[in-house]
Design an enzyme around this catalytic site. Sequence first.
Site, PDB file in Angstrom:
ATOM      1  N   LYS A 193     -24.409  -5.964  27.320  1.00 54.33           N
ATOM      2  CA  LYS A 193     -23.126  -5.529  26.786  1.00 54.33           C
ATOM      3  C   LYS A 193     -23.373  -4.557  25.643  1.00 54.33           C
ATOM      4  O   LYS A 193     -24.020  -4.905  24.652  1.00 54.33           O
ATOM      5  CB  LYS A 193     -22.342  -6.755  26.293  1.00 54.33           C
ATOM      6  CG  LYS A 193     -21.034  -6.390  25.627  1.00 54.33           C
ATOM      7  CD  LYS A 193     -20.181  -7.621  25.379  1.00 54.33           C
ATOM      8  CE  LYS A 193     -18.950  -7.255  24.573  1.00 54.33           C
ATOM      9  NZ  LYS A 193     -18.112  -8.418  24.286  1.00 54.33           N
ATOM     10  N   LYS A 236     -21.774  -4.198  31.102  1.00 51.01           N
ATOM     11  CA  LYS A 236     -20.474  -3.821  30.552  1.00 51.01           C
ATOM     12  C   LYS A 236     -20.635  -2.799  29.456  1.00 51.01           C
ATOM     13  O   LYS A 236     -21.499  -3.020  28.606  1.00 51.01           O
ATOM     14  CB  LYS A 236     -19.835  -5.097  30.001  1.00 51.01           C
ATOM     15  CG  LYS A 236     -18.553  -4.897  29.252  1.00 51.01           C
ATOM     16  CD  LYS A 236     -18.116  -6.202  28.651  1.00 51.01           C
ATOM     17  CE  LYS A 236     -16.920  -5.907  27.779  1.00 51.01           C
ATOM     18  NZ  LYS A 236     -16.694  -6.898  26.796  1.00 51.01           N
TER      19      LYS A 236
HETATM   20  C1  PBG Z   1     -15.069 -10.191  23.490  1.00 53.64           C
HETATM   21  C2  PBG Z   1     -14.864  -9.188  24.568  1.00 53.64           C
HETATM   22  C3  PBG Z   1     -14.576  -7.814  24.479  1.00 53.64           C
HETATM   23  C4  PBG Z   1     -14.370  -7.370  25.784  1.00 53.64           C
HETATM   24  C5  PBG Z   1     -14.568  -8.445  26.622  1.00 53.64           C
HETATM   25  N1  PBG Z   1     -14.914  -9.562  25.848  1.00 53.64           N
HETATM   26  C6  PBG Z   1     -14.358  -6.944  23.291  1.00 53.64           C
HETATM   27  C7  PBG Z   1     -15.439  -6.631  22.365  1.00 53.64           C
HETATM   28  O1  PBG Z   1     -16.607  -6.969  22.550  1.00 53.64           O
HETATM   29  O2  PBG Z   1     -15.089  -6.028  21.356  1.00 53.64           O
HETATM   30  C8  PBG Z   1     -13.962  -5.970  26.177  1.00 53.64           C
HETATM   31  C9  PBG Z   1     -13.286  -5.834  27.495  1.00 53.64           C
HETATM   32  C10 PBG Z   1     -12.536  -4.558  27.699  1.00 53.64           C
HETATM   33  O3  PBG Z   1     -12.629  -3.593  26.930  1.00 53.64           O
HETATM   34  O4  PBG Z   1     -11.804  -4.519  28.697  1.00 53.64           O
HETATM   35  N2  PBG Z   1     -16.157 -10.020  22.679  1.00 53.64           N
END
Ligand code: PBG
Length: 326
Positions: free
Chosen positions: A196, A249
């Site tokens: 991520k 992601k």
């Molecule tokens: C929680 C999380 C996030 C997303 C999914 N889980 C936001 C972040 O890390 O700030 C983002 C998903 C999206 O942008 O659709 N940490």
Amino acid sequence: MAFPVHRPRRLRGSENIRRMVRETRLSVDQLIQPFFVIYGRDVANPVASMPGVYQFSVDRLIPQVKETWELGIPAVLLFGVPEHKDPVGSGAYEREGIIQRAVKAIKDAVPEILVITDVCLCEYTDHGHCGVVSETGEVLNDPTLELLAREALSHVEAGADIVAPSDMMDGRVGAIRRALDGEGYTHIPILSYAVKYASAFYGPFRDAAESAPRFGDRRAYQMDPCNVREAVKEAQLDLEEGADMLMVKPALPYLDVIRVIRDTFPQVPLAAYNVSGEYSLIKAGARLGWIDEERVMMETLLAIRRAGADIVITYFARDVAPLLGS
Ligand code: PBG
């Protein structure tokens, strides 16, 4: 002799022949639909930066989940917007927290659909970071692990079928696995947000989940967009700790990373998250009349599949499902 000899166009002449030689397909079986659940009753707040996406109260969420299941989509991914936030994100692991109530209600109303819960603290902390914060503003890794494990366990106790940790603390997959196994939940899979990135493409999500950090950013725990060898390391560690499925992601700006993870770890299902910013850009372009929304959506989702993702998490799931063949 006619020139050229080789004529790839022979296989492009009709929709029927194109259909037959197509290498990549998108099926409804591969989709996960995310939802945002908010406290209250009879609430459906549109998210301004994500046209078509709402924060639903539990009562309003249920018919949406039913419709999702009727479209053939096998799974939903839930994010909670709690009533109260505090420094340790208590709302994330309360027995009657927003996710816990939503999971129970879904499992009563639509028991067949897979309920996946996002395990993270950022929606529940008043500072908006994904873990416990020290006096100097540092996100503390090890003290956060225990809270994440409690959160995952409480989701599973409420009936979640799969947990998906998204916080990017080191060791969280192992901590969650141990907590679940310790209570007899050895059969519950972990879908790890293994790879991520610290991405600006999450902007609209933070409106939807009300989870933007109050100070600083997430670069001390999410990955640097410049790195791909490090992605292999993250994925490998999560598998060693017990992850059953991996995720990359965002998706579209990281298709190369999806391909590397797919080829390096052929033994596990790989999901990719077509995140909020990827969704909103397409919606915005379509609203301006500059692109054909349906075709750009389809091409995007196919690109994510072609790069090597088995599963696509996307806000487009319900839009695209009726357009897909069996
Ligand atoms: C929680 C999380 C996030 C997303 C999914 N889980 C936001 C972040 O890390 O700030 C983002 C998903 C999206 O942008 O659709 N940490």
